[in-house]
Design an enzyme around this catalytic site. Structure first.
Site, PDB file in Angstrom:
ATOM      1  N   THR A 231      75.858  54.374  50.555  1.00 35.01           N
ATOM      2  CA  THR A 231      77.087  53.935  49.886  1.00 35.01           C
ATOM      3  C   THR A 231      76.949  54.114  48.376  1.00 35.01           C
ATOM      4  OG1 THR A 231      76.271  51.646  49.795  1.00 35.01           O
ATOM      5  CG2 THR A 231      77.662  52.248  51.678  1.00 35.01           C
ATOM      6  N   ARG A 233      75.682  57.432  46.062  1.00 33.61           N
ATOM      7  CA  ARG A 233      76.223  58.715  45.623  1.00 33.61           C
ATOM      8  C   ARG A 233      75.870  59.773  46.664  1.00 33.61           C
ATOM      9  NH1 ARG A 233      79.076  56.234  42.905  1.00 33.61           N
ATOM     10  NH2 ARG A 233      79.485  56.353  40.662  1.00 33.61           N
ATOM     11  N   ASP A 257      79.330  56.664  53.181  1.00 37.18           N
ATOM     12  CA  ASP A 257      80.589  56.322  52.502  1.00 37.18           C
ATOM     13  C   ASP A 257      80.879  57.249  51.331  1.00 37.18           C
ATOM     14  OD1 ASP A 257      82.874  54.453  52.094  1.00 37.18           O
ATOM     15  OD2 ASP A 257      81.838  54.006  50.208  1.00 37.18           O
ATOM     16  N   GLU A 262      84.100  65.018  46.384  1.00 38.54           N
ATOM     17  CA  GLU A 262      85.143  64.110  46.854  1.00 38.54           C
ATOM     18  C   GLU A 262      86.471  64.390  46.143  1.00 38.54           C
ATOM     19  OE1 GLU A 262      82.130  60.342  47.798  1.00 38.54           O
ATOM     20  OE2 GLU A 262      83.409  60.278  46.031  1.00 38.54           O
ATOM     21  N   HIS A 283      84.640  56.702  50.873  1.00 36.98           N
ATOM     22  CA  HIS A 283      84.291  56.085  49.590  1.00 36.98           C
ATOM     23  C   HIS A 283      85.103  54.815  49.352  1.00 36.98           C
ATOM     24  CE1 HIS A 283      82.375  57.096  45.458  1.00 36.98           C
ATOM     25  NE2 HIS A 283      82.444  55.784  45.638  1.00 36.98           N
ATOM     26  N   ALA A 285      83.652  51.571  50.227  1.00 37.13           N
ATOM     27  CA  ALA A 285      82.796  50.382  50.271  1.00 37.13           C
ATOM     28  C   ALA A 285      83.107  49.415  49.134  1.00 37.13           C
ATOM     29  CB  ALA A 285      81.320  50.788  50.233  1.00 37.13           C
TER      30      ALA A 285
END
Length: 316
Positions: A231, A233, A257, A262, A283, A285
């Protein structure tokens, strides 16, 4: 002249941003393409960003810029050295995700350990009505009590995960940095953590020493029964190596995550439909309502402090 504040990624946060008390003008853009950054910040003294990359080439074209207010904790998308050279203050937000990220991590660990996704998919596919018994046991279930959790990164997020995991009865191993020459008190060598952990969870910054730290060799060093959680990078993990390891059963599962790109391209290696025991979340979290509200408030506080001449949460 009133300072001009420009938020380039307003729709990346679902929370209200109050306005600084000092005189200013404020402009929101729902989202911004990289090629539009310079035009939108040309007259700005303060830029508010989340994940957009601000590099030296961009900064060279923004002589009026005096502050970058991050709507995030991590700053690997900002060229901090170039900011220092130009006297640009960079402030981040801190502590706002200390509850939401650890809760997400524990949720992912539970989902993997109890095979929740597989059982849910089987029930939705009609498997339960055809069962010969009151239940079916097609997928193994493990308890967390007694399992060993390896944590890479001992900041507030890693600490929050450790507290929740200990409440479940998990044993904690705090990893030393990969490639470290010595092991600090209270930590365990990275390679030993790889070998001993039933679950490995990443909570460290992305830098030259951690980029790609979970590569094919690291995955091979883990238990075949182990789970990987990321969670932090995406680029901490060699994503192609992880996809291959899951297909070959090198480790038992992973929950991710964050990805190195992205939003990811459609052909990203971890988006392939044939990868077993992989949970992907986009992404989120960090993104509880409570956390986003706290983050928004802190961004404005950082801007107010800068406008008063006393900047806070400054990054080196």
């Amino acid at each position: 002249m009133e300072p001009r504040v420009v938020f380039l990624e307003r729709d990346s946060v679902k929370a209200e941003f109050s306005r600084p008390a000092a005189r200013h003008t404020w402009m929101d853009y729902p989202d911004t393409r990289p090629e539009d950054i310079v035009d939108r910040l040309r007259d700005a003294q303060i830029a508010v960003i989340n994940k957009l990359r601000i590099d030296a080439a961009v900064l060279a074209r923004l002589p009026q810029l005096r502050m970058i207010a991050l709507a995030a904790t991590g700053a690997d998308n900002v060229d901090l050295a170039a900011c220092r050279a130009r006297g640009i203050v960079v402030s981040n937000v801190r502590g706002y995700a200390d509850t939401t990220v650890p809760e997400h991590v524990i949720s992912l660990i539970l989902a993997l350990s109890r095979n929740l996704i597989a059982y849910h998919q089987d029930v939705r596919a009609g498997r339960w009505p055809t069962s010969r018994h009151f239940c079916f046991l097609d997928h193994p279930i493990r308890d967390l009590r007694g399992a060993t959790l390896g944590l890479v990164g001992r900041g507030s997020l890693g600490g929050g995960v450790a507290r929740l995991a200990e409440a479940f009865g998990m044993q904690i191993l705090w990893s030393e940095r990969p490639g470290a020459d010595s092991v600090r008190a209270g930590r365990v060598a990275f390679n030993e953590v790889l070998a001993r952990a039933d679950v490995l969870s990443l909570h460290c910054p992305l830098d030259a020493s951690t980029r790609g730290m979970i590569d094919s060799a690291a995955l091979q060093a883990m238990k075949p029964s182990a789970f990987l959680i990321n969670t932090a990078r995406g680029a901490l993990v060699d994503e192609a190596a992880l996809a291959d390891a899951l297909r070959r059963g090198v480790i038992a599962g992973a929950a991710i995550d964050v990805l190195s790109s992205e939003p990811p391209p459609p052909d990203h290696p971890l988006l392939a439909p044939d990868i077993p025991n992989l949970i992907l979340t986009p992404h989120v979290a960090w993104a509880s309502g409570e956390a986003m509200a706290a983050m928004a408030a802190q961004v404005v506080q950082n801007i107010e402090a800068f406008l008063r001449g006393a900047p806070r949460n400054c990054l080196p």
